[in-house]
Design a protein around this motif. Sequence first.
Motif, PDB file in Angstrom:
ATOM      1  N   HIS A   1       0.905  -1.337  -0.507  1.00  0.00           N
ATOM      2  CA  HIS A   1       0.619  -0.352   0.117  1.00  0.00           C
ATOM      3  C   HIS A   1       1.036   1.304   0.162  1.00  0.00           C
ATOM      4  CE1 HIS A   1      -3.688   2.647   0.718  1.00  0.00           C
ATOM      5  NE2 HIS A   1      -2.585   3.177   1.491  1.00  0.00           N
ATOM      6  N   ILE A   2       0.983   2.171  -0.919  1.00  0.00           N
ATOM      7  CA  ILE A   2       1.226   3.136  -1.032  1.00  0.00           C
ATOM      8  C   ILE A   2       0.475   4.410  -0.255  1.00  0.00           C
ATOM      9  CG2 ILE A   2       3.098   5.045  -2.427  1.00  0.00           C
ATOM     10  CD1 ILE A   2       2.500   2.030  -4.495  1.00  0.00           C
ATOM     11  N   ALA A   3       0.932   5.367   0.415  1.00  0.00           N
ATOM     12  CA  ALA A   3       0.457   6.270   1.339  1.00  0.00           C
ATOM     13  C   ALA A   3       0.323   7.208   0.521  1.00  0.00           C
ATOM     14  CB  ALA A   3       0.845   5.872   2.681  1.00  0.00           C
ATOM     15  N   THR A   4       2.239   7.321  -0.085  1.00  0.00           N
ATOM     16  CA  THR A   4       1.936   9.005  -0.400  1.00  0.00           C
ATOM     17  C   THR A   4       3.097   9.510  -1.609  1.00  0.00           C
ATOM     18  OG1 THR A   4       3.870   8.812   0.461  1.00  0.00           O
ATOM     19  CG2 THR A   4       1.927  10.106   2.069  1.00  0.00           C
ATOM     20  N   GLU A   5       2.530  10.224  -2.577  1.00  0.00           N
ATOM     21  CA  GLU A   5       2.893  10.215  -3.782  1.00  0.00           C
ATOM     22  C   GLU A   5       4.291  10.949  -3.919  1.00  0.00           C
ATOM     23  OE1 GLU A   5       0.804  12.269  -2.706  1.00  0.00           O
ATOM     24  OE2 GLU A   5      -1.375  11.619  -3.452  1.00  0.00           O
ATOM     25  N   GLY A   6       5.292  10.846  -2.930  1.00  0.00           N
ATOM     26  CA  GLY A   6       6.530  11.284  -3.067  1.00  0.00           C
ATOM     27  C   GLY A   6       7.412  10.492  -3.661  1.00  0.00           C
ATOM     28  N   PRO A   7       8.857  11.021  -3.224  1.00  0.00           N
ATOM     29  CA  PRO A   7      10.082   9.836  -3.353  1.00  0.00           C
ATOM     30  C   PRO A   7      10.002   7.903  -3.784  1.00  0.00           C
ATOM     31  CG  PRO A   7      10.912  11.647  -2.557  1.00  0.00           C
ATOM     32  CD  PRO A   7       9.641  12.328  -2.286  1.00  0.00           C
ATOM     33  N   ILE A   8       9.879   7.914  -2.298  1.00  0.00           N
ATOM     34  CA  ILE A   8       9.063   6.660  -1.928  1.00  0.00           C
ATOM     35  C   ILE A   8       7.786   6.031  -2.262  1.00  0.00           C
ATOM     36  CG2 ILE A   8       8.734   5.577  -0.111  1.00  0.00           C
ATOM     37  CD1 ILE A   8      10.521   7.069   2.034  1.00  0.00           C
ATOM     38  N   GLY A   9       7.175   6.951  -2.237  1.00  0.00           N
ATOM     39  CA  GLY A   9       5.925   6.144  -3.376  1.00  0.00           C
ATOM     40  C   GLY A   9       6.412   5.564  -4.363  1.00  0.00           C
ATOM     41  N   PHE A  10       7.031   6.699  -4.928  1.00  0.00           N
ATOM     42  CA  PHE A  10       7.605   6.913  -6.674  1.00  0.00           C
ATOM     43  C   PHE A  10       7.872   5.691  -7.266  1.00  0.00           C
ATOM     44  CE2 PHE A  10       5.179  10.394  -7.651  1.00  0.00           C
ATOM     45  CZ  PHE A  10       5.168  10.980  -9.196  1.00  0.00           C
ATOM     46  N   ALA A  11       9.181   5.061  -6.320  1.00  0.00           N
ATOM     47  CA  ALA A  11      10.067   4.790  -6.309  1.00  0.00           C
ATOM     48  C   ALA A  11       9.709   2.694  -5.895  1.00  0.00           C
ATOM     49  CB  ALA A  11      11.111   4.809  -5.118  1.00  0.00           C
ATOM     50  N   VAL A  12       8.240   3.388  -4.981  1.00  0.00           N
ATOM     51  CA  VAL A  12       7.253   1.984  -4.636  1.00  0.00           C
ATOM     52  C   VAL A  12       6.981   0.680  -5.712  1.00  0.00           C
ATOM     53  CG1 VAL A  12       6.005   0.396  -3.541  1.00  0.00           C
ATOM     54  CG2 VAL A  12       7.812   2.108  -2.617  1.00  0.00           C
ATOM     55  N   ARG A  13       6.018   2.202  -6.234  1.00  0.00           N
ATOM     56  CA  ARG A  13       5.395   1.783  -7.386  1.00  0.00           C
ATOM     57  C   ARG A  13       5.786   1.315  -8.922  1.00  0.00           C
ATOM     58  NH1 ARG A  13       4.137   5.157 -12.333  1.00  0.00           N
ATOM     59  NH2 ARG A  13       2.156   5.510 -12.690  1.00  0.00           N
ATOM     60  N   ARG A  14       6.656   2.321  -8.821  1.00  0.00           N
ATOM     61  CA  ARG A  14       7.906   1.616  -9.991  1.00  0.00           C
ATOM     62  C   ARG A  14       8.085   0.156 -10.042  1.00  0.00           C
ATOM     63  NH1 ARG A  14      11.713   4.623  -9.187  1.00  0.00           N
ATOM     64  NH2 ARG A  14      10.855   6.344 -10.670  1.00  0.00           N
ATOM     65  N   TRP A  15       8.659  -0.392  -8.885  1.00  0.00           N
ATOM     66  CA  TRP A  15       8.558  -1.818  -8.373  1.00  0.00           C
ATOM     67  C   TRP A  15       8.049  -2.893  -8.351  1.00  0.00           C
ATOM     68  CZ3 TRP A  15       7.288  -5.625  -4.902  1.00  0.00           C
ATOM     69  CH2 TRP A  15       7.698  -6.256  -4.217  1.00  0.00           C
ATOM     70  N   CYS A  16       6.337  -2.759  -7.807  1.00  0.00           N
ATOM     71  CA  CYS A  16       4.723  -2.961  -8.364  1.00  0.00           C
ATOM     72  C   CYS A  16       5.357  -2.653  -9.461  1.00  0.00           C
ATOM     73  CB  CYS A  16       4.139  -2.376  -7.187  1.00  0.00           C
ATOM     74  SG  CYS A  16       4.875  -2.533  -5.506  1.00  0.00           S
ATOM     75  N   LEU A  17       5.349  -2.001 -10.210  1.00  0.00           N
ATOM     76  CA  LEU A  17       4.742  -2.346 -11.623  1.00  0.00           C
ATOM     77  C   LEU A  17       6.286  -3.423 -12.588  1.00  0.00           C
ATOM     78  CD1 LEU A  17       3.922   1.394 -12.761  1.00  0.00           C
ATOM     79  CD2 LEU A  17       2.255  -0.801 -12.463  1.00  0.00           C
ATOM     80  N   ARG A  18       7.150  -2.834 -12.150  1.00  0.00           N
ATOM     81  CA  ARG A  18       7.898  -4.030 -13.227  1.00  0.00           C
ATOM     82  C   ARG A  18       7.802  -5.374 -12.840  1.00  0.00           C
ATOM     83  NH1 ARG A  18      12.657  -2.240 -10.376  1.00  0.00           N
ATOM     84  NH2 ARG A  18      12.645  -0.227 -12.533  1.00  0.00           N
ATOM     85  N   ASN A  19       7.372  -5.361 -10.992  1.00  0.00           N
ATOM     86  CA  ASN A  19       7.311  -6.936 -10.901  1.00  0.00           C
ATOM     87  C   ASN A  19       6.008  -7.391 -10.716  1.00  0.00           C
ATOM     88  OD1 ASN A  19       9.954  -7.372  -9.482  1.00  0.00           O
ATOM     89  ND2 ASN A  19       9.678  -5.932  -8.797  1.00  0.00           N
ATOM     90  N   ARG A  20       5.380  -6.783 -11.127  1.00  0.00           N
ATOM     91  CA  ARG A  20       3.495  -7.330 -11.602  1.00  0.00           C
ATOM     92  C   ARG A  20       3.207  -7.467 -10.072  1.00  0.00           C
ATOM     93  NH1 ARG A  20       3.604 -10.391 -17.455  1.00  0.00           N
ATOM     94  NH2 ARG A  20       4.783  -8.843 -18.572  1.00  0.00           N
ATOM     95  N   ARG A  21       3.127  -6.962  -9.056  1.00  0.00           N
ATOM     96  CA  ARG A  21       2.618  -6.857  -7.917  1.00  0.00           C
ATOM     97  C   ARG A  21       1.444  -5.703  -7.901  1.00  0.00           C
ATOM     98  NH1 ARG A  21       5.349  -9.232  -3.883  1.00  0.00           N
ATOM     99  NH2 ARG A  21       7.095 -10.415  -4.700  1.00  0.00           N
ATOM    100  N   LEU A  22       0.027  -6.642  -7.470  1.00  0.00           N
ATOM    101  CA  LEU A  22      -0.829  -5.429  -7.258  1.00  0.00           C
ATOM    102  C   LEU A  22      -0.517  -4.439  -6.368  1.00  0.00           C
ATOM    103  CD1 LEU A  22      -4.241  -7.631  -7.305  1.00  0.00           C
ATOM    104  CD2 LEU A  22      -3.229  -6.111  -9.048  1.00  0.00           C
ATOM    105  N   PHE A  23      -0.757  -3.117  -6.209  1.00  0.00           N
ATOM    106  CA  PHE A  23      -0.925  -2.414  -5.247  1.00  0.00           C
ATOM    107  C   PHE A  23      -1.783  -1.807  -5.063  1.00  0.00           C
ATOM    108  CE2 PHE A  23       1.183  -0.142  -8.704  1.00  0.00           C
ATOM    109  CZ  PHE A  23       0.582   1.021  -8.225  1.00  0.00           C
ATOM    110  N   THR A  24      -2.302  -0.613  -4.199  1.00  0.00           N
ATOM    111  CA  THR A  24      -3.560   0.265  -3.639  1.00  0.00           C
ATOM    112  C   THR A  24      -2.396   1.397  -3.622  1.00  0.00           C
ATOM    113  OG1 THR A  24      -3.802  -0.204  -1.564  1.00  0.00           O
ATOM    114  CG2 THR A  24      -4.566  -1.265  -2.876  1.00  0.00           C
TER     115      THR A  24
END
Length: 368
Positions: free
Chosen positions: A78-101
């Motif tokens: 679960h990504i709570a914020t749209e900052g540097p950590i949020g964008f990096a985690v989003r990128r990891w989820c998309l690359r690894n095809r992991r569902l995220f909210t």
Amino acid sequence: MSRLLIASDAWHPQINGVVRTLERLARHLPEFGVEPVMLTPDGFATVPCPTYPEIRLTVALPGSIGRRLDAIDPDHVHIATEGPIGFAVRRWCLRNRRLFTTSYHTRFPEYLAARLPIPVGWSYAMLRGFHNAGAGCMVSTRSIELELQERGFRNLMRWSRGVDADLFRPGRNPAVLDLPRPIYLYVGRVAVEKNIGAFLALDLPGSKVVVGDGPELETLRRAHPEVAFLGTRVGSELADIYSAADCFVFPSRTDTFGVVMLEAMASGLPVAAYPVAGPRDVVGNSGAGVLDNDLRTAAIAALSISRERCREVALQNSWQSATRQFLDNVTAVHRAPRPTRSTGRVQSRTGTQTSHPPRPVTGSKSSP
């Protein structure tokens, strides 16, 4: 126990509604059989946010964050914020095809526009792309849900907030504020987007008190020497101040919720606010406050509301029920059919899976 990673750029030493909400979520998740793992700026280098140095932005290569995520191997992200950590985690989820909210906590477009010449539409376009990549975007109120739908946000899910009714309660220490009454109180960040000047400019009998810190503190202190600025207070100190005041004034026109309003009402404090998103959802027609475009009228009228009614309304909101709602959302996205990355067609959970299929969070759903 399922492992649920919560990624947030907002964390200690910040004191705000986002941090408070995530703290409470992490505290109650184990009651449902879920292990929370926080990924925050702790352990990373940070730099001050431009125009708001109290907020620190993480400086970390996406690869280093990705390696942490590989080691944690969460069942859900679960990504709570749209900052540097949020964008990096989003990128990891998309690359690894992991569902995220994700969750939408803050009207950053309006906050940025109040400080810099950045069109609101540009910022919302960025946020829309960020959140629409996830399996669901959690919002706290119906008003915000409708606003984001109009701006093209998809897969919106409701996630409300709660209040610690044992800490925030009436009659704790009425003598803590030795000031002429009635006492009007504001609690929160002291920043331009909070519109505190509208409260401080009101011609009200009695006293005004501001609790909190932020970039506008010194400016407002100089402009309003008659106001009691108490700085940051937390825990029992804050609870004592709530219970000793007579009216809670919430002048913000941009908040998505306003946890402080629930804390005030649990303390028996009626709310005066504008009839906008946030107050409209938290207070509304509950009888625990007055919403009016004339904030002075609202503040004076709120004084006649009983403390018992305010607390009764607040008690309808618990952190346990908010946590259960959060987990219901997570379970729903894992059970739903999902599109394939390459074609966008809906792919059944029983169909061909990727090498890293998302795993459902299976924590207990019984009440704590």
